[in-house]
Write a protein that holds these residues in place. Structure first.
Motif, short mmCIF file in Angstrom:
data_model
loop_
_atom_site.label_atom_id
_atom_site.label_comp_id
_atom_site.label_asym_id
_atom_site.label_seq_id
_atom_site.Cartn_x
_atom_site.Cartn_y
_atom_site.Cartn_z
N CYS A 77 105.79 120.80 135.96
CA CYS A 77 105.64 120.31 134.59
C CYS A 77 106.56 119.13 134.31
O CYS A 77 106.15 118.14 133.68
N THR A 78 107.80 119.21 134.76
CA THR A 78 108.77 118.16 134.43
C THR A 78 108.55 116.87 135.21
O THR A 78 109.10 115.83 134.85
N THR A 79 107.71 116.93 136.26
CA THR A 79 107.40 115.72 137.02
C THR A 79 105.98 115.22 136.77
O THR A 79 105.52 114.30 137.44
N GLY A 80 105.28 115.83 135.80
CA GLY A 80 103.96 115.34 135.43
C GLY A 80 102.80 115.98 136.15
O GLY A 80 101.67 115.51 136.04
N TYR A 81 103.06 117.05 136.91
CA TYR A 81 102.00 117.73 137.65
C TYR A 81 101.76 119.12 137.07
O TYR A 81 101.69 120.11 137.80
N ASP A 82 101.62 119.16 135.76
CA ASP A 82 101.47 120.44 135.07
C ASP A 82 100.18 121.17 135.42
O ASP A 82 100.05 122.38 135.18
N ASN A 83 99.21 120.47 136.03
CA ASN A 83 98.00 121.14 136.49
C ASN A 83 98.30 122.12 137.63
O ASN A 83 97.48 122.97 137.94
N LEU A 84 99.49 122.01 138.23
CA LEU A 84 99.89 122.91 139.31
C LEU A 84 100.85 124.00 138.84
O LEU A 84 101.30 124.82 139.64
N CYS A 85 101.18 124.01 137.56
CA CYS A 85 102.11 125.00 137.01
C CYS A 85 101.53 126.40 137.18
O CYS A 85 100.35 126.64 136.89
N ALA A 86 102.36 127.33 137.63
CA ALA A 86 101.90 128.71 137.82
C ALA A 86 101.51 129.36 136.50
O ALA A 86 100.74 130.33 136.49
N SER A 87 102.01 128.84 135.39
CA SER A 87 101.72 129.42 134.07
C SER A 87 100.69 128.62 133.28
O SER A 87 100.52 128.83 132.09
N ARG A 88 100.01 127.69 133.97
CA ARG A 88 99.02 126.85 133.26
C ARG A 88 97.95 127.73 132.63
O ARG A 88 97.58 128.78 133.17
N GLN A 89 97.46 127.27 131.49
CA GLN A 89 96.38 127.96 130.80
C GLN A 89 95.20 127.00 130.68
O GLN A 89 95.38 125.85 130.24
N PHE A 90 94.03 127.47 131.07
CA PHE A 90 92.86 126.60 131.04
C PHE A 90 92.19 126.64 129.67
O PHE A 90 92.22 127.64 128.97
N THR A 91 91.53 125.57 129.35
CA THR A 91 91.19 125.27 127.96
C THR A 91 90.31 126.30 127.28
O THR A 91 90.47 126.54 126.09
N TYR A 92 89.36 126.91 127.98
CA TYR A 92 88.53 127.84 127.22
C TYR A 92 88.31 129.19 127.90
O TYR A 92 87.41 129.93 127.51
N PHE A 93 89.14 129.54 128.86
CA PHE A 93 89.08 130.93 129.33
C PHE A 93 90.48 131.48 129.54
O PHE A 93 90.75 132.26 130.43
N ALA A 94 91.37 131.07 128.64
CA ALA A 94 92.74 131.56 128.66
C ALA A 94 93.23 131.71 127.23
O ALA A 94 92.51 131.42 126.27
N SER A 95 94.47 132.16 127.10
CA SER A 95 95.10 132.29 125.78
C SER A 95 96.38 131.46 125.76
O SER A 95 97.08 131.35 126.77
N THR A 96 96.68 130.89 124.61
CA THR A 96 97.94 130.18 124.44
C THR A 96 98.91 131.08 123.67
O THR A 96 98.50 131.92 122.87
N THR A 97 100.19 130.87 123.94
CA THR A 97 101.23 131.69 123.33
C THR A 97 102.25 130.81 122.64
O THR A 97 102.69 129.79 123.20
N ASP A 98 102.61 131.17 121.43
CA ASP A 98 103.63 130.43 120.68
C ASP A 98 104.30 131.40 119.72
O ASP A 98 104.13 132.63 119.84
N GLU A 99 105.04 130.89 118.74
CA GLU A 99 105.78 131.78 117.84
C GLU A 99 104.87 132.60 116.93
O GLU A 99 105.31 133.57 116.31
#
Length: 369
Positions: free
Chosen positions: A108-130
């Motif tokens: 994520c910090t180097t711009g390759y967030d598509n490889l993040c183990a915690s990535r969430q895909f746009t319409y078959f995942a859930s996002t988490t926030d406060e």
């Protein structure tokens, strides 16, 4: 204090699916609570990708219903959360396949967030926030409330209707060429593109505008004129033994954009120069098997990618705007999503289907001049 828009509905209309292989129909879903890092977006356009069909049919066993597809999303910001400082109401923005990631790992910090183990895909995942964890829905909807940190601003010079396919077909083909060249200077390189369709017609444009010599690889010669119009210098008929023999040892990279079927890697390795790269942008329909010796003696590599991260996507959008690398599209109203889906399904689309939002209440808001 949040800049929450009064235009964001409590329930969002969308063209969606309630079961696998079902018919698309107008549905609604409840808008999630506004997070400090959210942006509200009124969708203007959304591209229809072939992978949407796999999700609609649950071919990969990861779909959830109701399903609102769409990961090639373009729209205008109509409100933002209190922590959002780089977007304002009226900005034209776009979103691709990844709607959230951890933002702290080395990818994520180097711009390759598509490889993040915690990535969430746009319409078959859930996002988490406060506000909690909430299903994220795609661009077949009229509006979207989403993590602003994954949005991209649409560069000046790009007409919005073309931007959606760039967020999938565009970045999928730009990323491997960009990485192989270590930039956008392709002078002295010869890049082959196999499959001159939805992905391939973008790969040819990108490679040609980078200054590479581009060779189209196709079954037969019917697409030769079209490939040259896109920027290819020649076409090799892969069904012709003499044409393939003449191309031996001429290519630095091959971008494979065909999906399904059998890919004969052993037929391609003779075409490669030493240190060459054969890159898969599409998923073959059968297991890939190959002889290792040509790779060993030629120091060849096989690779593949799933779209691209923030770094490459920013570069792709700027490059596409500067050089007008645009997808060839057919536009349909959101309400006619069934027709668009069918043309993608039967292969008659040329070359990317794009939905234009006609299901939102009220008039479309244009960004300020």
């Amino acid at each position: 204090m949040t800049n929450e828009s009064t235009d964001m509905p409590d329930e969002i209309k969308a063209m969606g699916f309630t079961e696998a292989k079902g018919d698309v129909k107008l549905i609604t879903y409840k808008t999630k609570p506004l997070s400090k890092t959210d942006a509200d977006v009124r969708i203007t356009y959304n591209g229809v990708c072939h992978s949407d069909l796999h999700m609609i049919d649950n071919d990969w066993g990861m779909s959830r219903y109701p399903l609102v597809p769409g990961h090639e999303i373009v729209g205008h910001v109509i409100g933002v959360g209190s922590d959002v400082t780089d977007l304002k109401v009226g900005d034209a923005v776009c979103l691709g396949c990844v709607c959230q990631s951890c933002l702290t790992c080395s990818y994520c910090t180097t711009g390759y967030d598509n490889l993040c183990a915690s990535r969430q895909f746009t319409y078959f995942a859930s996002t988490t926030d406060e506000t909690g964890s909430h299903p994220h829905h795609g661009g077949f909807g009229a509006f979207m409330r989403t993590d602003a940190r994954k949005l991209f601003k649409v560069p000046e010079g790009l007409e919005e209707k073309y931007v959606g396919p760039l967020m999938c077909a565009g970045i999928t083909t730009f990323e491997p060429i960009h990485h192989y060249l270590n930039g956008v200077d392709g002078k002295g390189k010869t890049i082959g593109v196999m499959g001159i369709g939805g992905l391939g017609h973008m790969a040819v444009q990108f490679a040609a505008k980078m200054g590479a010599t581009v060779v189209a690889l196709s079954r037969g010669t019917s697409k030769e004129k079209f490939a040259k119009e896109l920027g290819a210098t020649s076409l090799v008929d892969t069904t012709s033994e003499s044409a393939m023999a003449a191309a031996v040892g001429t290519l630095d990279q091959i971008i494979l954009t065909v999906a399904g079927g059998f890919i004969d890697v052993d037929k391609l390795t003779p075409l490669m120069k030493p240190n060459g790269n054969i890159h898969f942008c599409g998923v073959p329909g059968e297991d890939v098997k190959f002889n290792m010796q040509p790779l060993l003696f030629g120091r060849l590599s096989l690779s593949a990618n799933i779209v691209g991260g923030r770094k490459d996507t920013e570069a792709m959008l700027q490059f596409a705007a500067k050089h007008q690398c645009l997808p060839i599209i057919e536009v349909f109203p959101h309400s006619q999503a069934a027709e668009a889906i069918q043309k993608v399904r039967d292969g008659s689309i040329r070359f990317r289907a794009v939905l234009e939002n006609d299901i939102a209440d009220g008039k479309r808001k244009s960004p300020p001049c």
